[in-house]
Scaffold this motif. Structure first.
Motif, PDB file in Angstrom:
ATOM      1  N   HIS A  48       2.099   8.489   2.254  1.00 38.23           N
ATOM      2  CA  HIS A  48       1.851   8.699   0.738  1.00 38.23           C
ATOM      3  C   HIS A  48       2.308  10.180   0.360  1.00 38.23           C
TER       4      HIS A  48
ATOM      5  N   SER B 165       6.231   6.625  -2.331  1.00 34.63           N
ATOM      6  CA  SER B 165       5.559   5.567  -1.608  1.00 34.63           C
ATOM      7  C   SER B 165       6.135   4.718  -0.303  1.00 34.63           C
TER       8      SER B 165
ATOM      9  N   ASN C  26       5.475   2.444   1.475  1.00 33.44           N
ATOM     10  CA  ASN C  26       5.162   0.927   1.403  1.00 33.44           C
ATOM     11  C   ASN C  26       4.833   0.456  -0.095  1.00 33.44           C
ATOM     12  N   GLU C  27       5.449   1.063  -0.930  1.00 36.47           N
ATOM     13  CA  GLU C  27       5.598   0.586  -2.332  1.00 36.47           C
ATOM     14  C   GLU C  27       6.730   0.965  -2.812  1.00 36.47           C
TER      15      GLU C  27
ATOM     16  N   LEU D 129       6.731   1.962  -7.263  1.00 31.22           N
ATOM     17  CA  LEU D 129       5.429   2.276  -7.748  1.00 31.22           C
ATOM     18  C   LEU D 129       5.533   2.231  -9.203  1.00 31.22           C
TER      19      LEU D 129
ATOM     20  N   ARG E 109      -2.827   4.004  -3.615  1.00 33.32           N
ATOM     21  CA  ARG E 109      -1.571   3.661  -3.879  1.00 33.32           C
ATOM     22  C   ARG E 109      -0.745   4.815  -4.702  1.00 33.32           C
TER      23      ARG E 109
END
Length: 592
Positions: A22, A166, A168-169, A172, A282
Motif C-alpha cells: 500500500h 493499491s 491489490n486493488e 480503489l 485498504r
C-alpha cells in the motif's frame, strides 16, 4: 532534510507508514524518495547540534591489519559493482543480474554451499529469485472527497492530498466515516492505547505523523512503522496521516508533493498477490493543512490545538469521532519484475544447526531519467559505490578469509547479499519470511550497509548494540584491532530500524547494523558524504577512498562473525528490552 538524516534506505514510506503493497507512489523508487523515507520516524523537533568535527589523529598506516585481508581485493570488487556498465544495479535490471552472478561465482570459487532456490534437479542454486510487483498510478482520477457539516469538498491527488496506489486493488474507491486517533499507537509494553474508548471498525482513522515527543527514538520509530497493523487490529479500513508542527518543519507539504507519483514495490507471495503487512487497510493517504481543516470541520478541537499539544514532551492528543466522512479513490497499474538475493553458507562444526547471518545489499538506484535542460553528457548513473558496493565487497572478503581458515566456525554462517533494499528492505524481508535454513536456527545477524571508507577509522558503531549481547560481542571482537565500539552518534535518526537487519529483528533475531564510526575524522567524513554524495551519481570510484580502511573493516567483520559463530552462547536479547520482549518473548534473555 539534514544531512545526518540521509543515511540508508528504509522500510516504510515517509508519509503514510503503511505496508509496502500500500506504499504511496512517491515513497520508494527514486533517489529523492529514498531520502524522504523515515523522516517521520524521528521524534519531534530534532534541533540537535552538528556532529563534532575531529581531524584524524591516527594515520592509517599506524593501525594494525591482518595481512590476510586485501585492500586491493576490496577495491577491485567495489570497482566492478560500481562500474557504469552495471548501470546502477537497479532491481530487475541487467546490471543487477550481472552483479548477482559475479557474487555467485565468487561464492562458488570459495567452495561455499549454495543456499538459494531449489532447482528442477533438486539441488540448490546460489540465487533466491524474488518476484516483485511494481505499482504505478494509471490514467484516471485520484484524490479525496471530504463530506461534513458544510457539505462536500474535493481534493486532488498530488495537490492537496495524496492517496496511495493499491497493489491489490487497482480501481480503489472507498468511503467511510472518520475517527481521529491521536498518534494511532497501541502497545501494551509501553502502556499506550490511543484507540481506547474509540470505535473505528469499518472506519478510516486519522493519525498524527511520528510519535510523542520524549519517547525513545528507536521504539517510537518502530511504532510509527507499524501503525497500519495497529489500525487493522482495531478494525479500521484506512489510515490518513496528518502532519504535526515538527514533521511539517522536517518535510513541508510542498516538498512531499515532489514524490506524489513515484511507484511502489512489494514482493509477491505464493498466493500470487503483492505482500501486505496490513491487508485490511485498504486505503492510506496524507493530507495538506487545507484538507485537514475540512476534515476537522465541526470537531471538538482545532488543528492548531491538536498540534500545540503534540509539541509538548509527552503530549498525546486524545482521539474523538469526527463529523466528517471521506471518499478516497485512485487507479493503478502493476507490472512484475524479478530480482535475486544471493545466498551461500559455510557449514559449521559442533553447533552447525545454529546459524549466524552476515548480510549486505547489492542493489542501488539505477539511472535517473533526464530532466529538461540537462547537459548531454550529464552523469545520471547512480553507481552506489559506498552504498552498498562497499558492504557487498566486505561480505565477499569475510567469506573468503573465513572459508580459508584451517578450523571452521562452530555455527554455520550464511552470507546473504540481498536485493531491493532501496525499495523498502524487501529482499531481506523476503528472506526473513522465506529463509533457506530453518528459521529457528538463525541466532544472530550483522548487516553491512554503506561503510564510509574515506578515513582511518578507529571506532565502529553497531546500531542496535544496546538491545542485545551483540553489543558486547562486537566490542570484544574489534578490541584487538585497536578499534572501539562507540554508541549511536545520531540516535534521533533511528538507524536501528532503517536497514536490512531490522527484518531479522522483527523475526525475533538479535541483529545490529555495523558502520564505521565518528572518531578520528569520522564525523567530518560521514557528514560530508551524507550531505554531498549519498544517493547521488558521484557515489563512485572517484572519491578519496582509503582502501586499507576497507580491508580493516573486512577484518573487523570477520572477527565479529567468528565471535558470533564460535561463542558458547549465541547472541541474546537483554532482559526487559523492548524489541526482545516484542518479538522473542519466550527466548532466553541476558542480563544487561
Amino acid at each position: 532534510m539534514p544531512a545526518l538524516a540521509k543515511f540508508t534506505a528504509c522500510l516504510i514510506p515517509a508519509l503514510l507508514l503503511v505496508s509496502p503493497a500500500h506504499a504511496p507512489a512517491h515513497a520508494i523508487e527514486s533517489v529523492e524518495a529514498t531520502e524522504a523515507m523515515y523522516e517521520e520516524a524521528g521524534a519531534p523537533p530534532a534541533d540537535k547540534p552538528a556532529a563534532k568535527v575531529e581531524a584524524p589523529t591516527r594515520a592509517e598506516a599506524d593501525m594494525p591489519l591482518d595481512p590476510r585481508f586485501s585492500a586491493e581485493r576490496i577495491r577491485s570488487d567495489i570497482a566492478f559493482f560500481a562500474d557504469d556498465l552495471l548501470e546502477g544495479r537497479d532491481v530487475g535490471s541487467r546490471g543487477h543480474e550481472i552483479a548477482a552472478r559475479y557474487v555467485a561465482q565468487r561464492f562458488a570459487s570459495l567452495g561455499l554451499t549454495p543456499m538459494g532456490d531449489i532447482g528442477l534437479d533438486g539441488k540448490r542454486g546460489w540465487l533466491q529469485r524474488i518476484t516483485f510487483q511494481k505499482t504505478s498510478y494509471a490514467d484516471g482520477p485520484a484524490g479525496m472527497e471530504i463530506t461534513g457539516p458544510k457539505g462536500k469538498v474535493s481534493f486532488e491527488h498530488g495537490k492537496q492530498v495524496m492517496v496511495s496506489a493499491s497493489a491489490n486493488e487497482p480501481k480503489l474507491d472507498i468511503s467511510a466515516p472518520l475517527v481521529f486517533v491521536g498518534y494511532g499507537i497501541d502497545n501494551d509494553l509501553l502502556g499506550i492505547n490511543d484507540y481506547k474508548g474509540l470505535d473505528v471498525k469499518g472506519k478510516i482513522v486519522v493519525v498524527l505523523r511520528g510519535y510523542p515527543a520524549g519517547m525513545a527514538s528507536e521504539e517510537g520509530a518502530h511504532l510509527s512503522a507499524t501503525k497500519a497493523q495497529m489500525a487493522q487490529a482495531h478494525g479500521a479500513i484506512g489510515v490518513i496521516t496528518l502532519n504535526t508542527n515538527a514533521s511539517a518543519r522536517v518535510r513541508p507539504w510542498e516538498k512531499a508533493l515532489q514524490y506524489a507519483f513515484y511507484p511502489s514495490y512489494a514482493w509477491v507471495g505464493e498466493d500470487g498477490k503483492a505482500n501486505e503487512a496490513a491487508p485490511g487497510i485498504r486505503v492510506a493517504g496524507a493530507i495538506s493543512d487545507e484538507a485537514a481543516v475540512a476534515l476537522l470541520a465541526g470537531a471538538p478541537r482545532t488543528l492548531a490545538q491538536i498540534r500545540a499539544e503534540a509539541d509538548k514532551v509527552g503530549g498525546r492528543p486524545k482521539g474523538f469521532a469526527l463529523k466528517t466522512s471521506l471518499r478516497a479513490f485512485s487507479t493503478s497499474k502493476s507490472e512484475r519484475v524479478t530480482s535475486p538475493n544471493i545466498v551461500a553458507m559455510l557449514p559449521g562444526g559442533d553447533l552447525k544447526d545454529q546459524t549466524v547471518v552476515l548480510s549486505g545489499h547489492l542493489d542501488h538506484l539505477g539511472i535517473a531519467a533526464p530532466k529538461p535542460g540537462d547537459a548531454p553528457d550529464k552523469d545520471r548513473i547512480y553507481n552506489g559505490a559506498m552504498d552498498n558496493a562497499a558492504g557487498s565487497a566486505t561480505t565477499l572478503e569475510v567469506a573468503r578469509v573465513l572459508s580459508e581458515d584451517k578450523k571452521g566456525p562452530r555455527r554455520s554462517v550464511v552470507f546473504l547479499i540481498s536485493t531491493a533494499e532501496e525499495k523498502g528492505l524487501l529482499g531481506a524481508d523476503y528472506y526473513a519470511n522465506h529463509p533457506t535454513v530453518p528459521a529457528a536456527s538463525i541466532v544472530g545477524n550483522v548487516d553491512l550497509d554503506m561503510p564510509v571508507l574515506l578515513y582511518p577509522f578507529t571506532d565502529v558503531v553497531a546500531y542496535g548494540a544496546d538491545h542485545s549481547t551483540l553489543g558486547p560481542i562486537v566490542a570484544a571482537a574489534v578490541k584487538p584491532m585497536q578499534v572501539s565500539l562507540s554508541p549511536d552518534p545520531i540516535p534521533a535518526e533511528t538507524i536501528f530500524v532503517r536497514s536490512d537487519h531490522y527484518r531479522f529483528v522483527r523475526k525475533g533475531v538479535p541483529a545490529v547494523f555495523l558502520a564505521t564510526g565518528y572518531a578520528n575524522g569520522g564525523a567530518a567524513a560521514n557528514e560530508a558524504f551524507l550531505a554531498k554524495t549519498y544517493h547521488q551519481p558521484n557515489d563512485d570510484m572517484n572519491q578519496a577512498w582509503d582502501w586499507r580502511a576497507g580491508a580493516r573493516f573486512a577484518e573487523a567483520n570477520y572477527r565479529i562473525t567468528r565471535a558470533m559463530a564460535d561463542g558458547d552462547t549465541p547472541p541474546q536479547w537483554f532482559k526487559g528490552d523492548f524489541f526482545g520482549d516484542t518479538y522473542a518473548a519466550g527466548a532466553v534473555k541476558a542480563a544487561k
